[in-house]
Design a protein around this motif. Structure first.
Motif, PDB file in Angstrom:
ATOM      1  N   THR A  82     -19.241  33.206  -3.618  1.00  0.00           N
ATOM      2  CA  THR A  82     -19.277  33.270  -5.077  1.00  0.00           C
ATOM      3  C   THR A  82     -18.175  34.213  -5.552  1.00  0.00           C
ATOM      4  OG1 THR A  82     -21.651  32.847  -5.236  1.00  0.00           O
ATOM      5  CG2 THR A  82     -20.635  34.010  -7.080  1.00  0.00           C
ATOM      6  N   ASP A  83     -17.438  33.800  -6.581  1.00  0.00           N
ATOM      7  CA  ASP A  83     -16.412  34.669  -7.150  1.00  0.00           C
ATOM      8  C   ASP A  83     -17.046  35.499  -8.264  1.00  0.00           C
ATOM      9  OD1 ASP A  83     -14.187  35.636  -8.811  1.00  0.00           O
ATOM     10  OD2 ASP A  83     -12.969  34.454  -7.424  1.00  0.00           O
ATOM     11  N   ILE A  84     -17.343  36.760  -7.964  1.00  0.00           N
ATOM     12  CA  ILE A  84     -18.057  37.609  -8.915  1.00  0.00           C
ATOM     13  C   ILE A  84     -17.235  37.848 -10.172  1.00  0.00           C
ATOM     14  CG2 ILE A  84     -17.241  39.684  -7.704  1.00  0.00           C
ATOM     15  CD1 ILE A  84     -20.479  39.253  -9.745  1.00  0.00           C
ATOM     16  N   ALA A  85     -15.912  37.999 -10.042  1.00  0.00           N
ATOM     17  CA  ALA A  85     -15.078  38.270 -11.212  1.00  0.00           C
ATOM     18  C   ALA A  85     -15.105  37.096 -12.189  1.00  0.00           C
ATOM     19  CB  ALA A  85     -13.644  38.572 -10.781  1.00  0.00           C
ATOM     20  N   PHE A  86     -14.919  35.885 -11.668  1.00  0.00           N
ATOM     21  CA  PHE A  86     -14.966  34.703 -12.518  1.00  0.00           C
ATOM     22  C   PHE A  86     -16.348  34.527 -13.135  1.00  0.00           C
ATOM     23  CE2 PHE A  86     -11.260  31.802 -11.304  1.00  0.00           C
ATOM     24  CZ  PHE A  86     -10.811  31.753 -12.614  1.00  0.00           C
ATOM     25  N   ALA A  87     -17.400  34.681 -12.315  1.00  0.00           N
ATOM     26  CA  ALA A  87     -18.763  34.478 -12.801  1.00  0.00           C
ATOM     27  C   ALA A  87     -19.104  35.461 -13.919  1.00  0.00           C
ATOM     28  CB  ALA A  87     -19.760  34.605 -11.646  1.00  0.00           C
ATOM     29  N   LEU A  88     -18.730  36.734 -13.747  1.00  0.00           N
ATOM     30  CA  LEU A  88     -19.019  37.728 -14.775  1.00  0.00           C
ATOM     31  C   LEU A  88     -18.187  37.481 -16.036  1.00  0.00           C
ATOM     32  CD1 LEU A  88     -19.375  41.026 -12.725  1.00  0.00           C
ATOM     33  CD2 LEU A  88     -21.151  39.891 -14.057  1.00  0.00           C
ATOM     34  N   ALA A  89     -16.964  36.969 -15.859  1.00  0.00           N
ATOM     35  CA  ALA A  89     -16.156  36.660 -17.030  1.00  0.00           C
ATOM     36  C   ALA A  89     -16.791  35.535 -17.847  1.00  0.00           C
ATOM     37  CB  ALA A  89     -14.741  36.266 -16.601  1.00  0.00           C
ATOM     38  N   VAL A  90     -17.271  34.495 -17.172  1.00  0.00           N
ATOM     39  CA  VAL A  90     -17.957  33.409 -17.874  1.00  0.00           C
ATOM     40  C   VAL A  90     -19.217  33.933 -18.558  1.00  0.00           C
ATOM     41  CG1 VAL A  90     -19.187  31.224 -17.562  1.00  0.00           C
ATOM     42  CG2 VAL A  90     -17.038  31.621 -16.359  1.00  0.00           C
ATOM     43  N   LEU A  91     -19.965  34.778 -17.848  1.00  0.00           N
ATOM     44  CA  LEU A  91     -21.182  35.350 -18.416  1.00  0.00           C
ATOM     45  C   LEU A  91     -20.858  36.207 -19.637  1.00  0.00           C
ATOM     46  CD1 LEU A  91     -24.252  35.486 -17.972  1.00  0.00           C
ATOM     47  CD2 LEU A  91     -23.877  37.537 -16.589  1.00  0.00           C
TER      48      LEU A  91
END
Length: 432
Positions: free
Chosen positions: A147-156
């Motif tokens: 999982t790409d945490i940076a991308f996921a948190l940016a979307v969130l």
């Protein structure tokens, strides 16, 4: 009859230092995710523009450090060099979680660990099932696990205005375990022929690094040359160089001595986190995400078994693995989900975890050395991540509207009689 022990609430109210650390990590990763998204878009646009030849020349240009026996392309420098900084930060975050965070006790570690392990195992299983049915190669089984945490948190961050803060904290804790799994996979399954002399030198460097930490030696002039030497030796040993980063991150001391304002790990993370999230990872994305998105390339994503397995693993595998893992942990262990979260929130988070970019692209390059096949795998990672982001956006926007409506209803109730809900008695009147 002996009363049963209360079940541990996962991601409840944390101590103030831990809350500060989580908040800082979320803030940096969210901003870094937006920069990463920009770099990926630029890479895709550049690689599919009339100037694509210039992109390829820059990506494949070589330069090296003869004294260290290194002569790498720009793409390899970003993947093997800059990503070592990213994994150094991952190692520090993992160490902090193990020492003072959510993973320090079995009761609190059970839920995110089980959810993360299931979120890695199920995508790998779906990939293997897909390529077995399609008579494809099994060597890409690890690509959809990360999982790409940076991308996921940016979307969130883009979607969330009223979602519970516990949702972000759960995603961050889950990603720490996910990063550890990715690190172990790279170290164990994607190691070339070993040079035991270089590996022994890297191990000796790590022992020296550990001794300096235990002796409370301070000063970057000790650690920077030693860290570079460890990284170069690890690269020349045949083990992926990013392992050196996580090893040093795990060695750094995370507890403060008397008189220290911050631990060495906290100081290093504070200084390097912006560089990792804002420079190192986006540059890797810039030279890794430049994939041709022609009709034929996209056609391979849904016709070839390996790319199809990656998409299936990222989208369906992450949803099934993380949601079921969280449910099983809450059902059969003493851990329970934070009361602020509903199971619909967990479903949205599980869908969001299907955004696999940085580490998925890295593992794809390691698993498929052939450039043509690697391009198809990269395209699959991008397509799978885009589908996961779109599904997560639909689910989380609906949840966000619900939480916003609840917030507005509470605000109207407070404004009606001037009594905040927290001071209201069960009968509805104001407290004394």
């Amino acid at each position: 009859m002996t009363p049963s022990r209360p079940r541990k609430v996962i991601l409840g109210l944390l101590p103030w230092p831990e809350r500060q650390a989580v908040t800082e990590a979320l803030r940096t990763e969210t901003i870094g995710g937006l920069v990463l998204l920009t770099a990926a878009v630029i890479a895709l646009a550049w690689a599919n523009s009339p100037w694509s030849a210039a992109y390829e020349r820059i990506r494949d240009a070589h330069f090296g450090i003869p004294a260290l026996g290194l002569d790498l392309s720009v793409a390899h420098w970003t993947a093997d060099g800059l990503l070592a900084v990213f994994f150094l930060i991952a190692g520090i975050e993992l160490k902090r979680e193990l020492v003072v965070g959510e993973l320090r006790t079995p009761a609190t570690a059970a839920l995110p660990v089980i959810a993360a392990v299931c979120g890695m195992a199920v995508p790998a299983a779906l990939y293997l099932l897909t390529v077995t049915v399609g008579d494809g190669s099994r060597q890409g089984w690890a690509v959809p696990m990360a999982t790409d945490i940076a991308f996921a948190l940016a979307v969130l961050a883009v979607l969330s205005t009223h979602l519970p803060a516990a949702l972000r904290a759960f995603l961050l804790t889950l990603a720490v375990v996910d990063d550890l799994g990715a690190i172990l996979i790279i170290a164990v399954f994607f190691t070339a022929d070993l040079d035991f002399l270089a590996l022994g030198g890297a191990f000796a460097g790590l022992v020296t690094f550990y001794a300096l930490q235990r002796l409370r030696v301070r000063g970057w002039w000790w650690y920077l040359p030693l860290g570079l030497a460890i990284w170069a030796l690890m690269y020349n040993s045949g083990v992926h160089a990013t392992v050196a980063g996580v090893a040093m991150g795990l060695i750094l001391r995370t507890t403060r001595d008397g008189g220290e304002q911050a631990s060495p790990a906290a100081r290093v993370a504070h200084r390097l986190h912006p560089f990792s999230a804002g420079v190192a990872v986006p540059l890797f994305a810039l030279f890794a995400a430049g994939v041709s998105v022609s009709g034929s390339a996209l056609g391979h994503v849904f016709t070839d078994p390996e790319p199809l397995g990656v998409v299936t693993g990222l989208v369906a595998g992450k949803i099934l693995g993380i949601f079921l893992g969280t449910y099983l942990a809450a059902r059969f262990t003493r851990a329970r989900l934070n009361p602020d979260l509903a199971w619909a929130d967990v479903l949205g988070l599980a869908t969001l975890a299907g955004i696999g970019f940085t580490v998925a692209l890295l593992i794809g390059e390691l698993a498929f050395p052939d450039p043509a096949r690697a391009e198809h795998i990269k395209a699959a990672v991008l397509v799978g991540s885009l589908i996961a982001a779109a599904l997560a956006a639909a689910l989380l926007r609906r949840r966000n509207r619900l939480y916003r409506q609840l917030y507005e209803d509470e605000e109207r109730d407070d404004d009606a009689d001037g009594v905040p809900d927290i001071y209201r008695t069960p009968e509805g009147g104001g407290s004394a």
